[in-house]
Write a protein that holds these residues in place. Structure first.
Motif, PDB file in Angstrom:
ATOM      1  N   LYS A   1       0.690  -0.880   0.700  1.00 53.85           N
ATOM      2  CA  LYS A   1       0.180   0.067  -0.144  1.00 53.85           C
ATOM      3  C   LYS A   1       0.351   1.634  -0.511  1.00 53.85           C
ATOM      4  CE  LYS A   1      -4.178  -1.492   2.051  1.00 53.85           C
ATOM      5  NZ  LYS A   1      -5.077  -1.210   2.824  1.00 53.85           N
ATOM      6  N   GLU A   2       1.766   1.065   0.316  1.00 51.96           N
ATOM      7  CA  GLU A   2       2.865   2.075   0.748  1.00 51.96           C
ATOM      8  C   GLU A   2       3.684   2.251  -0.612  1.00 51.96           C
ATOM      9  OE1 GLU A   2       1.658   0.836   4.690  1.00 51.96           O
ATOM     10  OE2 GLU A   2       2.310  -0.170   3.565  1.00 51.96           O
ATOM     11  N   TYR A   3       3.597   1.639  -0.726  1.00 45.77           N
ATOM     12  CA  TYR A   3       4.372   1.502  -2.178  1.00 45.77           C
ATOM     13  C   TYR A   3       3.461   2.057  -3.319  1.00 45.77           C
ATOM     14  CZ  TYR A   3       8.546  -0.945  -0.910  1.00 45.77           C
ATOM     15  OH  TYR A   3      10.057  -1.477  -0.616  1.00 45.77           O
TER      16      TYR A   3
ATOM     17  N   VAL B   1       0.593   4.363  -3.013  1.00 46.38           N
ATOM     18  CA  VAL B   1       0.594   5.467  -2.714  1.00 46.38           C
ATOM     19  C   VAL B   1       2.036   5.875  -3.573  1.00 46.38           C
ATOM     20  CG1 VAL B   1       1.133   7.696  -1.267  1.00 46.38           C
ATOM     21  CG2 VAL B   1       0.058   5.832  -0.580  1.00 46.38           C
ATOM     22  N   LEU B   2       3.510   5.852  -3.173  1.00 44.36           N
ATOM     23  CA  LEU B   2       4.419   6.559  -4.479  1.00 44.36           C
ATOM     24  C   LEU B   2       4.404   6.253  -5.617  1.00 44.36           C
ATOM     25  CD1 LEU B   2       7.435   5.108  -2.407  1.00 44.36           C
ATOM     26  CD2 LEU B   2       6.494   7.004  -1.987  1.00 44.36           C
ATOM     27  N   ARG B   3       3.581   4.771  -5.807  1.00 49.97           N
ATOM     28  CA  ARG B   3       3.389   5.262  -7.767  1.00 49.97           C
ATOM     29  C   ARG B   3       2.073   6.428  -7.696  1.00 49.97           C
ATOM     30  NH1 ARG B   3       5.442   3.530 -11.074  1.00 49.97           N
ATOM     31  NH2 ARG B   3       4.062   2.173 -12.558  1.00 49.97           N
ATOM     32  N   ALA B   4       1.449   6.778  -6.807  1.00 52.83           N
ATOM     33  CA  ALA B   4       0.382   6.952  -7.242  1.00 52.83           C
ATOM     34  C   ALA B   4       0.441   8.276  -7.428  1.00 52.83           C
ATOM     35  CB  ALA B   4      -0.954   6.877  -6.568  1.00 52.83           C
ATOM     36  N   LEU B   5       1.825   8.478  -6.066  1.00 53.19           N
ATOM     37  CA  LEU B   5       2.326  10.345  -6.704  1.00 53.19           C
ATOM     38  C   LEU B   5       3.415  10.316  -7.530  1.00 53.19           C
ATOM     39  CD1 LEU B   5       3.127  10.239  -3.074  1.00 53.19           C
ATOM     40  CD2 LEU B   5       1.372  11.798  -4.695  1.00 53.19           C
TER      41      LEU B   5
ATOM     42  N   ILE C   1       5.891   8.681  -8.652  1.00 51.14           N
ATOM     43  CA  ILE C   1       7.578   8.038  -7.874  1.00 51.14           C
ATOM     44  C   ILE C   1       7.632   6.550  -9.296  1.00 51.14           C
ATOM     45  CG2 ILE C   1       8.702   6.764  -7.067  1.00 51.14           C
ATOM     46  CD1 ILE C   1       8.155   9.625  -5.516  1.00 51.14           C
TER      47      ILE C   1
ATOM     48  N   MET D   1      12.260   2.149  -6.379  1.00 54.32           N
ATOM     49  CA  MET D   1      11.382   0.850  -5.212  1.00 54.32           C
ATOM     50  C   MET D   1      12.149  -0.195  -5.532  1.00 54.32           C
ATOM     51  SD  MET D   1       7.219   2.162  -6.073  1.00 54.32           S
ATOM     52  CE  MET D   1       7.050   3.241  -6.541  1.00 54.32           C
TER      53      MET D   1
ATOM     54  N   PRO E   1      -1.909   1.644  -7.835  1.00 55.32           N
ATOM     55  CA  PRO E   1      -2.451   2.790  -6.775  1.00 55.32           C
ATOM     56  C   PRO E   1      -3.732   2.516  -6.664  1.00 55.32           C
ATOM     57  CG  PRO E   1      -0.872   3.112  -8.375  1.00 55.32           C
ATOM     58  CD  PRO E   1      -0.543   1.712  -8.750  1.00 55.32           C
ATOM     59  N   VAL E   2      -4.701   2.503  -7.871  1.00 54.33           N
ATOM     60  CA  VAL E   2      -6.065   2.256  -7.810  1.00 54.33           C
ATOM     61  C   VAL E   2      -6.827   1.419  -6.302  1.00 54.33           C
ATOM     62  CG1 VAL E   2      -6.533   0.953  -9.806  1.00 54.33           C
ATOM     63  CG2 VAL E   2      -7.965   2.418  -9.492  1.00 54.33           C
TER      64      VAL E   2
ATOM     65  N   LEU F   1      -6.091   1.803  -3.832  1.00 53.26           N
ATOM     66  CA  LEU F   1      -6.109   2.315  -2.662  1.00 53.26           C
ATOM     67  C   LEU F   1      -7.386   2.896  -2.527  1.00 53.26           C
ATOM     68  CD1 LEU F   1      -2.799   3.724  -2.570  1.00 53.26           C
ATOM     69  CD2 LEU F   1      -3.769   1.951  -1.247  1.00 53.26           C
ATOM     70  N   LEU F   2      -8.192   3.379  -4.090  1.00 53.80           N
ATOM     71  CA  LEU F   2      -9.333   3.728  -4.063  1.00 53.80           C
ATOM     72  C   LEU F   2     -10.856   2.995  -3.478  1.00 53.80           C
ATOM     73  CD1 LEU F   2      -8.410   6.293  -6.806  1.00 53.80           C
ATOM     74  CD2 LEU F   2      -9.087   7.203  -4.138  1.00 53.80           C
ATOM     75  N   ARG F   3     -11.265   2.861  -2.445  1.00 55.41           N
ATOM     76  CA  ARG F   3     -12.287   1.706  -2.042  1.00 55.41           C
ATOM     77  C   ARG F   3     -13.695   2.633  -1.997  1.00 55.41           C
ATOM     78  NH1 ARG F   3      -9.168   0.203   2.990  1.00 55.41           N
ATOM     79  NH2 ARG F   3      -8.167   2.564   3.517  1.00 55.41           N
TER      80      ARG F   3
ATOM     81  N   ARG G   1       2.130  12.663 -13.533  1.00 51.73           N
ATOM     82  CA  ARG G   1       1.080  12.732 -12.222  1.00 51.73           C
ATOM     83  C   ARG G   1       2.306  13.216 -11.006  1.00 51.73           C
ATOM     84  NH1 ARG G   1      -0.326   7.060 -12.833  1.00 51.73           N
ATOM     85  NH2 ARG G   1       0.940   6.656 -11.725  1.00 51.73           N
TER      86      ARG G   1
ATOM     87  N   ASN H   1      -1.209   4.794   4.999  1.00 55.46           N
ATOM     88  CA  ASN H   1      -0.273   4.272   4.353  1.00 55.46           C
ATOM     89  C   ASN H   1       0.915   5.066   3.970  1.00 55.46           C
ATOM     90  OD1 ASN H   1      -2.466   2.705   3.211  1.00 55.46           O
ATOM     91  ND2 ASN H   1      -3.310   4.003   2.023  1.00 55.46           N
TER      92      ASN H   1
ATOM     93  N   LYS I   1       5.752  18.282  -2.889  1.00 58.52           N
ATOM     94  CA  LYS I   1       6.072  18.386  -4.477  1.00 58.52           C
ATOM     95  C   LYS I   1       5.143  19.877  -4.931  1.00 58.52           C
ATOM     96  CE  LYS I   1       3.601  14.922  -6.257  1.00 58.52           C
ATOM     97  NZ  LYS I   1       3.860  14.034  -7.326  1.00 58.52           N
TER      98      LYS I   1
ATOM     99  N   ASP J   1      -9.310  10.966  -1.131  1.00 56.77           N
ATOM    100  CA  ASP J   1     -10.353  10.131  -0.550  1.00 56.77           C
ATOM    101  C   ASP J   1     -10.762   9.929   0.720  1.00 56.77           C
ATOM    102  OD1 ASP J   1     -12.179   7.912  -0.866  1.00 56.77           O
ATOM    103  OD2 ASP J   1     -10.787   6.726  -0.952  1.00 56.77           O
TER     104      ASP J   1
END
Lengths: 371, 250
Positions: A280-282, A284-288, A290, A295, A366-367, A369-371, B91, B103, B169, B177
């Protein structure tokens, strides 16, 4: 401190199995190789403990203890400016008939005994050499008494119907196969009965030890007739022969491969599960945005530090076990190249495990993470 | 950077966005033909009952979920006409995210969670990342908590770190969400005030998905989604949503 290292330290309980697995692999490889080298260094004792710079044998000679008769006249090939002197060396297996009954295979080694002898082992003191000059006198390692059915110095036995007498002992020269019997050239000829004018090796000493490789090069023109070695080369040649002949090399390879496999599986699984726990933490980074390679680098860095940690944990244990082995008579040799090799192989295994664990990052989405 | 909260320059525009899941008889439309514009310096709230398609719409608008049809323009660039790599780079440059769970990496301190984004994402130097993180920690009231790891922080502090991670950033767009769902109202209010400040002070375009109607007074605009269809409320609605959500007038 890098994020990878911070994570490793903070979650050390989680990563401990991987570190221990790497340590286990490193330990196994180093100890296996160290024991084997220690074991096979015994086969070259007659070479390593002599004063010779050059050994000349039959072209087919596989090892020092498996000499093939050659003419003593080959000494003439060694009449070179770099060579100070040369002498014959007599060696061969024979059956030792114990006075109490029973036989034992022994390796008879006959050399000149004078103070300037090239072939005599350094442990033969002037007093022992004087005693060995008596006909059919032999010296054995004190640890071989039981095997040879001896109780004390002065006891006798028979070799091919000739009575031989033990006139003294040496220490630390126990053999892998038959016990070594050190004696004079005459005694060796008497019990081994080679064809007239034959010996097993010709040994030479150079004015300068550094000239030995040059002399060997010169002798290589007779390569089809004789085989010349420097002392170091012949020592290695003999050890390698036994390593391969006994299939110990294969056993070593298999044991080391097994250790590596166990290490790789545990390391990879640990890294995989640790990465999966942070999906999940990774994500978030992907969504952002990174990049994924950042990673991947984190996981590979972790595998690097797991490798370093494992090796650091293994080293004191390796030395501890080697020391303990020495105390109980198991020779474990740990030359720097061996330790370096074990570290390189183990690190490679750890890094490859990291690469294998990267597949867990494919699950980062990342998707989710959106529930 | 001070921006006019009521600026009308469109920075995100979605046209006829539809997204379904499943196929054949089991096909369900999560969002149908949704069109909207989001403006810079505004904080917009997307509300709707569970299963109304809020998260799906957020995912499509933020470049995380491909729509079946329609397009999403951000800074006049079509997100879904980009390659995966281009979208990832977009993004990285323009989007910030706050998710329902915190998270946060368990092993990293509050400071490291934020610095990581600058160092890995923007290639910032350690010094630069540290300075910017110090500013952000100060803004979030976390200066004294910078050395703490998630396990040592309260829920409110963790969510503030997550917000800091999204804002560090200085993204043009922030998608949140249910950012207050795990917090009591006192902390929830603080969080929404931080987001509002980001919109009004930095000119970011902020879209918040939430159930909590207490947020409504703090946002500039309310969007209502029901069964995948978007209804837009008037700016600054005064009606509160009760147990039976009421659509605001257009």
């Amino acid at each position: 401190m890098s994020y990878a290292l911070s994570t490793l330290w903070y979650e050390r309980q989680r990563y401990l199995p991987a570190v221990l697995a790497v340590a286990f692999s490193c330990l196994l490889i180093a100890m296996q190789c160290g024991l084997l080298i220690g074991l096979f260094s015994i086969t070259s004792i007659p070479i390593d403990e002599s004063s010779a710079d050059i050994w000349v044998g039959h072209p087919d000679v596989p090892s020092v203890d498996l000499g093939i008769p050659i003419p003593e006249g080959w000494q003439s090939y060694l009449a070179l400016p770099e060579v100070e002197r040369s002498e014959p060396y007599m060696e061969g297996f024979a059956y030792w008939k114990k006075s109490s009954g029973g036989m034992e295979l022994v390796l008879v080694i006959g050399t000149r005994l004078g103070p300037d002898s090239i072939g005599a082992i350094k442990q033969l003191t002037p007093e022992l050499r004087t005693r060995l000059s008596e006909p059919n006198a032999v010296v054995v390692d004190e640890g071989e008494f039981g095997r040879l059915g001896l109780k004390k110095v002065g006891d006798t036995a028979e070799i091919l119907g000739k009575r031989v007498r033990v006139v003294g002992t040496v220490r630390g020269l126990r053999s892998l196969a038959g016990p070594y019997l050190f004696c004079s050239l005459d005694t060796a000829r008497n019990v081994l009965r080679p064809p007239p004018g034959q010996c097993t090796f010709i040994l030479a000493k150079c004015h300068n030890k550094e000239d030995a490789p040059k002399v060997v090069e010169k002798l290589k023109v007779y390569n089809k007739k004789l085989l010349p070695f420097t002392t170091e080369e012949f020592s290695m040649h003999s050890q390698l022969h036994w390593l391969f002949k006994t299939k110990a090399g294969i056993a070593l390879g298999l044991a080391a491969a097994l250790g590596l496999l166990v290490g790789a599986v545990v390391t990879s699984t640990t890294l995989h599960s640790a990465t999966s726990a942070s999906l999940k933490e990774y994500a978030v980074l992907r969504a952002l945005g990174i990049p994924r390679w950042r990673m991947s680098m984190m996981v590979v860095s972790q595998s690097f530090w797991v490798g370093i940690g494992g090796i650091a944990a293994a080293m004191p244990v390796i030395y501890g076990i080697a020391y303990a082995g020495d105390l109980i008579g198991a020779k474990v040799l740990l030359p720097p190249w061996l330790l370096l090799g074990a570290c390189v192989v183990t690190m490679t295994m750890a890094m490859l495990s990291g690469l294998m664990a990267l597949r867990s990052l494919r699950m980062v989405e990342p998707v989710t993470l959106l529930r | 950077m001070q921006m006019d909260a009521r600026t009308t320059t469109s920075t995100m525009k979605a046209c006829g966005v539809t997204r379904s899941f499943g196929s054949g008889d089991t096909k369900i439309y999560a969002i149908r033909n949704v069109s909207l514009e989001l403006h810079p310096g505004q904080i917009a709230l997307l509300m709707g009952p569970s299963g109304s398609g809020k998260s799906t719409l957020l995912a499509v608008l933020s470049g995380l979920l491909h729509p079946d049809s329609g397009n999403v323009l951000a800074h006049d660039q079509d997100l879904w006409a980009m390659t995966e790599r281009q979208r990832e780079a977009f993004r990285l440059q323009h989007f910030g995210f706050i998710f329902q769970g915190y998270n946060l990496f368990a092993a990293l301190t509050a400071r490291e969670q934020m610095e990581m984004i600058l160092r890995w994402g923007n290639g910032a130097s350690a010094k630069e990342a540290r300075e910017k993180t110090d500013d952000m920690l100060g803004m979030l009231g976390l200066t004294n908590r910078a050395h703490l790891r998630p396990l040592q922080m309260s829920g409110g502090e963790k969510q503030r770190v997550a917000i800091g991670r999204a804002l560090i950033k200085q993204p043009g767009f922030v998608f949140a969400d249910e950012p207050t769902s795990a917090l009591d109202w006192k902390h929830g209010q603080h969080v929404i005030e931080l987001l509002r400040a980001a919109a009004h002070d930095q000119g970011s375009t902020i879209l918040v998905v939430a159930h909590d109607s207490r947020i409504v007074p703090f946002v500039d605009r309310v969007l209502q989604l029901e069964d995948g269809i978007l209804f837009e409320g008037s700016e600054k609605p005064v009606e509160m949503f009760g147990d039976n959500p009421v659509q605001t007038s257009f």
